[in-house]
Scaffold this motif. Structure first.
Motif, PDB file in Angstrom:
ATOM      1  N   VAL A 161      -0.841 -12.416   0.283  1.00  0.00           N
ATOM      2  CA  VAL A 161      -1.594 -11.181   0.065  1.00  0.00           C
ATOM      3  C   VAL A 161      -0.657 -10.020  -0.283  1.00  0.00           C
ATOM      4  CG1 VAL A 161      -3.256  -9.577   1.097  1.00  0.00           C
ATOM      5  CG2 VAL A 161      -3.358 -12.014   1.645  1.00  0.00           C
ATOM      6  N   ALA A 162       0.584 -10.117   0.142  1.00  0.00           N
ATOM      7  CA  ALA A 162       1.538  -9.036  -0.147  1.00  0.00           C
ATOM      8  C   ALA A 162       1.751  -8.869  -1.641  1.00  0.00           C
ATOM      9  CB  ALA A 162       2.867  -9.313   0.554  1.00  0.00           C
ATOM     10  N   LEU A 163       1.744  -9.994  -2.380  1.00  0.00           N
ATOM     11  CA  LEU A 163       1.915  -9.895  -3.826  1.00  0.00           C
ATOM     12  C   LEU A 163       0.737  -9.174  -4.470  1.00  0.00           C
ATOM     13  CD1 LEU A 163       3.607 -10.604  -6.277  1.00  0.00           C
ATOM     14  CD2 LEU A 163       2.433 -12.809  -6.388  1.00  0.00           C
ATOM     15  N   GLN A 164      -0.473  -9.440  -3.990  1.00  0.00           N
ATOM     16  CA  GLN A 164      -1.640  -8.754  -4.525  1.00  0.00           C
ATOM     17  C   GLN A 164      -1.574  -7.258  -4.229  1.00  0.00           C
ATOM     18  OE1 GLN A 164      -3.854 -10.001  -6.459  1.00  0.00           O
ATOM     19  NE2 GLN A 164      -5.179  -8.190  -6.593  1.00  0.00           N
ATOM     20  N   LEU A 165      -1.146  -6.889  -3.019  1.00  0.00           N
ATOM     21  CA  LEU A 165      -0.999  -5.472  -2.689  1.00  0.00           C
ATOM     22  C   LEU A 165       0.054  -4.805  -3.563  1.00  0.00           C
ATOM     23  CD1 LEU A 165      -1.156  -5.676   1.211  1.00  0.00           C
ATOM     24  CD2 LEU A 165      -2.967  -4.969  -0.363  1.00  0.00           C
ATOM     25  N   ARG A 166       1.112  -5.526  -3.826  1.00  0.00           N
ATOM     26  CA  ARG A 166       2.156  -4.962  -4.694  1.00  0.00           C
ATOM     27  C   ARG A 166       1.625  -4.751  -6.103  1.00  0.00           C
ATOM     28  NH1 ARG A 166       5.903  -1.402  -5.164  1.00  0.00           N
ATOM     29  NH2 ARG A 166       7.485  -1.927  -6.724  1.00  0.00           N
ATOM     30  N   ASN A 167       0.847  -5.676  -6.597  1.00  0.00           N
ATOM     31  CA  ASN A 167       0.249  -5.516  -7.924  1.00  0.00           C
ATOM     32  C   ASN A 167      -0.673  -4.302  -7.971  1.00  0.00           C
ATOM     33  OD1 ASN A 167       1.575  -7.724  -8.999  1.00  0.00           O
ATOM     34  ND2 ASN A 167      -0.051  -9.153  -8.420  1.00  0.00           N
ATOM     35  N   LEU A 168      -1.441  -4.093  -6.906  1.00  0.00           N
ATOM     36  CA  LEU A 168      -2.315  -2.929  -6.871  1.00  0.00           C
ATOM     37  C   LEU A 168      -1.510  -1.632  -6.874  1.00  0.00           C
ATOM     38  CD1 LEU A 168      -4.988  -4.148  -4.290  1.00  0.00           C
ATOM     39  CD2 LEU A 168      -5.203  -4.023  -6.793  1.00  0.00           C
ATOM     40  N   GLN A 169      -0.384  -1.626  -6.181  1.00  0.00           N
ATOM     41  CA  GLN A 169       0.474  -0.438  -6.204  1.00  0.00           C
ATOM     42  C   GLN A 169       1.021  -0.168  -7.596  1.00  0.00           C
ATOM     43  OE1 GLN A 169       3.469  -1.061  -3.244  1.00  0.00           O
ATOM     44  NE2 GLN A 169       2.065  -0.800  -1.507  1.00  0.00           N
ATOM     45  N   ILE A 170       1.435  -1.225  -8.271  1.00  0.00           N
ATOM     46  CA  ILE A 170       1.961  -1.062  -9.636  1.00  0.00           C
ATOM     47  C   ILE A 170       0.880  -0.548 -10.571  1.00  0.00           C
ATOM     48  CG2 ILE A 170       2.934  -2.299 -11.605  1.00  0.00           C
ATOM     49  CD1 ILE A 170       4.349  -4.122  -9.620  1.00  0.00           C
ATOM     50  N   LEU A 171      -0.340  -1.063 -10.426  1.00  0.00           N
ATOM     51  CA  LEU A 171      -1.446  -0.595 -11.260  1.00  0.00           C
ATOM     52  C   LEU A 171      -1.719   0.888 -11.008  1.00  0.00           C
ATOM     53  CD1 LEU A 171      -3.927  -3.605 -11.008  1.00  0.00           C
ATOM     54  CD2 LEU A 171      -2.570  -2.919 -12.995  1.00  0.00           C
TER      55      LEU A 171
END
Length: 277
Positions: A193-203
């Protein structure tokens, strides 16, 4: 004249009939007319520049060096009796001492360790001028002029040194970054789930810049692959069951008739029951 005034920063050396008669302190003094002669000596600090001169260092580099010396007279009698012109004598010995000390030194030492050279020059001058009643308390190298070719060579050396330090610092940064990325990858592998959260931050960061950017998250590609596999798995049983009719029901397939069936129906190429062709 039968009187003389000595200022606070002076001393008066009195000669009577050519012989040393004594030293007069600041103030008003009476003197014997025609017999006494007073020479006033200033005890204030004298700033004496040492002219620039060409010097060859120990590593055979020709440079021009200028200096400045500070001295004062501490013995009025010696500065009059022992030497004729104190200022000229100190100037000549200072110029010679600077040339000798700098000539025995390497160029790098002259440029980086001037404090040691200043102390060495001052000690030599002080030992020499003590017999004249002069105390040299400071000598400074104030101007060192290098040849143009040497300046260019030193500039290239300094530039190469800075580039070396920059590359070393960049390599150390890459090493630290690689270590931190490896640690982050281990954490993300344990917590997907950390990777998904990181992607949301980048977006969120990209959306804040108001630029047109197309982002394909890694989960999107994995989802597309999963859908492709699912379609392939679903179409495999259907192709194995045969063609279907327009209404969705599978078509019935019949095997081709054998020789016995052809004989029973009397089809051409077969024989009838009586054996006639």
């Amino acid at each position: 004249m039968g009187a003389a005034i000595v200022r606070q920063y002076e001393r008066g050396v009195v000669f009577r009939l050519g012989q040393l008669h004594g030293v007069r302190k600041p103030g008003f003094h009476f003197m014997a007319p025609l017999a006494d002669r007073m020479i006033k000596v200033s005890l204030r600090t004298v700033t004496m520049p040492v002219p620039s001169q060409q010097i060859i260092t120990q590593d055979n580099v020709s440079i021009h060096v200028a200096a400045v010396a500070y001295y004062r007279r501490v013995d009025a009698v010696k500065s009059i009796v022992e030497i004729e012109d104190v200022r000229a004598a100190v100037g000549q010995i200072a110029q010679t001492t600077v040339r000798n000390v700098v000539g025995r030194s390497m160029l790098d030492q002259v440029l980086t360790d001037t404090q040691t050279l200043n102390l060495a020059i001052r000690e030599i001058l002080d030992r020499t001028t003590q017999q004249w009643g002069v105390y040299v308390f400071l000598v400074e190298l104030k101007d060192i002029e290098l040849p143009v070719s040497m300046q260019r060579a030193m500039a290239r050396q300094a530039e190469a040194e800075r580039e070396k330090r920059a590359k070393i610092i960049a390599a150390e940064g890459e090493a630290l970054s690689a270590g931190k990325l490896a640690e982050a990858a281990d954490v993300i592998s344990d917590h997907p789930v950390a990777l998904q959260l990181r992607n949301l931050q980048i977006l969120a960061e990209i959306a804040g810049d108001k630029n047109s950017t197309i982002v394909f998250p890694s989960q999107f590609l994995e989802s597309a692959k999963a859908i492709t596999r699912f379609v392939a798995e679903e179409t495999a049983p259907a192709s194995a069951s045969g063609p279907t009719r327009p209404d969705g029901e599978p078509r019935k397939t019949t095997a081709p008739p054998g020789p016995s069936a052809l004989a029973a129906t009397g089809a051409p190429g077969g024989r009838d029951r009586e054996g006639r062709r």
